[in-house]
Design a protein around this motif. Structure first.
Motif, short mmCIF file in Angstrom:
data_model
loop_
_atom_site.label_atom_id
_atom_site.label_comp_id
_atom_site.label_asym_id
_atom_site.label_seq_id
_atom_site.Cartn_x
_atom_site.Cartn_y
_atom_site.Cartn_z
N CYS A 89 -3.08 18.49 79.73
CA CYS A 89 -1.76 17.95 79.40
C CYS A 89 -0.73 19.07 79.25
CB CYS A 89 -1.88 17.16 78.09
SG CYS A 89 -0.41 16.20 77.68
N GLY A 114 -0.28 13.84 80.10
CA GLY A 114 -1.31 12.83 80.29
C GLY A 114 -2.43 13.27 81.22
N HIS A 142 -6.74 15.41 75.28
CA HIS A 142 -6.67 15.93 73.91
C HIS A 142 -6.34 14.82 72.93
CE1 HIS A 142 -2.19 15.96 73.44
NE2 HIS A 142 -2.25 15.94 74.75
N CYS A 145 -2.49 12.54 71.96
CA CYS A 145 -1.73 12.70 73.21
C CYS A 145 -0.59 11.68 73.27
CB CYS A 145 -2.66 12.53 74.42
SG CYS A 145 -1.80 12.76 75.99
N GLY A 146 0.63 12.17 73.35
CA GLY A 146 1.79 11.28 73.40
C GLY A 146 1.81 10.40 74.63
ZN LIG Z 1 -0.97 14.90 75.96
#
Ligand SMILES: [Zn+2]
Length: 227
Positions: A89, A114, A142, A145-146
């Motif tokens: 990411c 992502g 991870h 993760c947004g």
């Molecule tokens: Zn992420």
């Protein structure tokens, strides 16, 4: 892809790659893969080497930094032979060279929010495998993760941000737990590498490439490889 031409493409890429290295560099390039310092990935035991690097990172015993300028000169003159590709990411907490205690010339990295597979990532890893001798790809998601969190939430994002939610959505369909979705996304993207690249799937079938999955914990610094 035109199957009949694929071997010609690989041969052409290899020829170009070898041609880039000045005379006298072959031994240097070979040594890059077996330097005494264990932080250089040296064999197909890519996972064990990465796990050892992550342990050094966690213990505060990372040693790569001490010889980076030497590697800059070496790789600048003779080229690169990275053994491991990493798809991870863009999150600023997931820098692969630091996490695995690897240095200049060691990792062939694609970073995108992502950690999803797109044509650019496929082409990058095909080049790494066919021309640079890369024997391992790690898809590393991870925690927290947004991009995965946004995809699970299902809220439409503005602008081009929908590109990553669209690419992650098939991986997390029906999964509401974000941590489970992060793992599912890694497994899905590993599958994408195999299904969308003839060069990578053939290399894996021939035993020249392994594709691994992992999750990096942003709270602890630890990498957990998926079985
Ligand atoms: Zn992420």
């Amino acid at each position: 892809m035109n199957t009949s031409n694929s071997s010609c493409w690989v041969a052409a890429i290899l020829a170009i790659s070898v041609g880039l290295a000045p005379l006298g560099c072959e031994s240097v390039l070979a040594n890059q893969a077996r330097e005494a310092d264990a932080s250089v990935i040296a064999s197909k035991a890519g996972r064990a080497t990465l796990e050892a690097g992550n342990r050094r990172f966690l213990d505060g015993g990372g040693k790569v930094h001490s010889w980076q300028l030497e590697r800059v000169v070496q790789t600048g003159e003779c080229g690169q032979r990275p053994q491991v590709g990493v798809l991870t990411c863009a999150d600023s907490r997931t820098p692969p060279e630091l996490i695995f205690d690897e240095g200049v010339g060691d990792l062939f990295v694609v970073r995108i929010a992502g950690n999803f597979v797109d044509p650019g990532a496929l082409g990058t890893f095909e080049y790494g495998s066919a021309a640079l001798g890369m024997h391992t790809i790690v898809v590393m998601g991870h925690t927290k993760c947004g991009a995965v969190t946004a995809t699970c939430a299902g809220t439409p994002l503005p602008g081009n941000m929908s590109a990553f939610t669209a690419a992650i959505k098939p991986a997390v369909e029906g999964i509401s737990d974000v941590r489970a979705a992060e793992v599912a996304n890694v497994r899905y993207q590993m599958k994408q590498l195999r299904e969308r690249s003839e060069i990578l799937s053939k290399a894996e079938a021939a035993g020249d490439l392994q594709i691994l999955g992992a999750i990096y914990d942003v709270d602890t610094g630890r990498v957990r490889f998926l079985d």
